[in-house]
Motif scaffolding. Sequence first.
Motif, PDB file in Angstrom:
ATOM      1  N   ARG A 326      85.498  17.428 -15.489  1.00  0.00           N
ATOM      2  CA  ARG A 326      85.916  18.349 -14.427  1.00  0.00           C
ATOM      3  C   ARG A 326      86.136  19.764 -14.934  1.00  0.00           C
ATOM      4  N   ALA A 327      85.872  20.013 -16.195  1.00  0.00           N
ATOM      5  CA  ALA A 327      86.042  21.353 -16.764  1.00  0.00           C
ATOM      6  C   ALA A 327      84.999  22.309 -16.192  1.00  0.00           C
ATOM      7  N   PRO A 328      85.244  23.618 -16.235  1.00  0.00           N
ATOM      8  CA  PRO A 328      84.260  24.598 -15.739  1.00  0.00           C
ATOM      9  C   PRO A 328      82.952  24.507 -16.516  1.00  0.00           C
ATOM     10  N   ARG A 329      81.857  24.753 -15.826  1.00  0.00           N
ATOM     11  CA  ARG A 329      80.550  24.683 -16.461  1.00  0.00           C
ATOM     12  C   ARG A 329      80.324  25.867 -17.403  1.00  0.00           C
ATOM     13  N   GLN A 330      79.645  25.584 -18.498  1.00  0.00           N
ATOM     14  CA  GLN A 330      79.268  26.625 -19.464  1.00  0.00           C
ATOM     15  C   GLN A 330      77.736  26.761 -19.421  1.00  0.00           C
ATOM     16  N   ASN A 331      77.246  27.318 -18.306  1.00  0.00           N
ATOM     17  CA  ASN A 331      75.807  27.377 -18.097  1.00  0.00           C
ATOM     18  C   ASN A 331      75.080  28.227 -19.133  1.00  0.00           C
ATOM     19  N   ASP A 332      75.772  29.245 -19.663  1.00  0.00           N
ATOM     20  CA  ASP A 332      75.131  30.082 -20.676  1.00  0.00           C
ATOM     21  C   ASP A 332      74.836  29.274 -21.942  1.00  0.00           C
TER      22      ASP A 332
END
Length: 479
Positions: A326-332
Amino acid sequence: MTGSTVFHINAISSVALASIAFYSTLQTRVYGARAIPFFVAWIVLTLPLLFSMTLFANKPLILSFLLLVPTAFIFLRNPRLDAVMPLSLPSPSPQVSPLKPASLTPLPALTTYRAHMMLMTVLGILAVDFPVFPRSLAKCESYGVSLMDLGVGSFVFSNGVVSAIPLLKDPRHLTAPMFPKVRAVVGKTLPIIALGVIRVLLVKGTEYPEHETEYGTHWNFFLTLALLPIFQVLLHPLIQAVPASILGLGVGILQQLALSLLGLKHYVRTAPRAGLLSANKEGIASLAGYLSIHLLGLAIGTLVLPPSPTFFRRLRAGRTTPADLRAPRQNDKTAIELASYALVWWALLALARRAGVDAGVSRQTANLPYALWIAAFNTSFVLAYLALDMLFFPAPAAPRPRAGARSAFAPPEAPPLLEAMNKNGLALFLLANVGTGLVNLSMRTMYAGPAASMGVLALYALVVCGAAWALRETRVWRL
């Protein structure tokens, strides 16, 4: 059929990226908070794919240019609508019980990729029967690259990507007892095996045209799809110790050694169809190659499905838990890893072709060059869809104007039409197969002119997409 070139296939497929860029521009600069109507979405997202493999098949870059010109014009002249609209407050996050399985945050880029792959497949299986579809894009007899060959492998790769979900949600899944897992996966694949058997009976009973050298006398793609998840479960002890990418590459190398050094290629090419095994030699001999593709897709799934590309590695090492899904996505960071994998697969493909591995790419035997091509293409396009998402729907900048606020256009999902396609992919694929058969039984497709061909194909595409839209609130059958 000897196919086309890798560049040509990439150029045709890039039309899908241009259509998504056009759609995203319309959403963020024209429609804003309003939903794009179904028919407009169908025109923007579906018709370009149909044109790319028919009327514009020999000039796909022109079609991409025609899509990108209005995209750039609207993008540069119109302000981003959410920049002048008040930010909305989301509803409070529900409290998740620690006893409930963690859920994966949706990744719109992955949904878009899978839905576009499905659309290309659905359109191709009927378009190939019309003269407006170039023969260079049809399945190659033995060696070569083509759009139809790409679709088959991409279907397997895509299924491999989503097969990572159980491994991410439960770290004990890999080490769980083997027999219950095999029994469970066999139960899930029995309907697909039944479909494969039904297809054989219908094809033989109606004397529907078929090529035995594609999969064999009785074998078909449904049977291959059904067996791959079972093989993956049997390899769980190895996946515990070896990265899925290395394992997939290793299976591909073993498949190639069997083809080149153990006589499997000669057997597939020359053995008479004297018994049940030899009658289906192509489908059976290609299983290991498709398993390689499935495992390479699994490797990409462990990168793009969780919020961080390192999540699965940390999960196996015991340094994180499924609750961190559920952690924020690290798309970079995900984009960087995808780019690295894509470069490796393209480099290995170039090396294999330069070294003369086999006689080239072969979908018929699913050899190593074919597995590398499928992995390189699909990894690159997942990266491209992710890059478009990051361009058009960037994460809100910190600090936010108010706690918990978000942009009105940070999308929770992919374009609704593509989300609907993805939700009932297998049911729509079956509908497309039935529709293809009905069209071929009702008209002589090989003699149809361009106008009649495009009319029938457009109507067929509208029916399939309309069915997806009508079923968007229901999951008929999980793919």
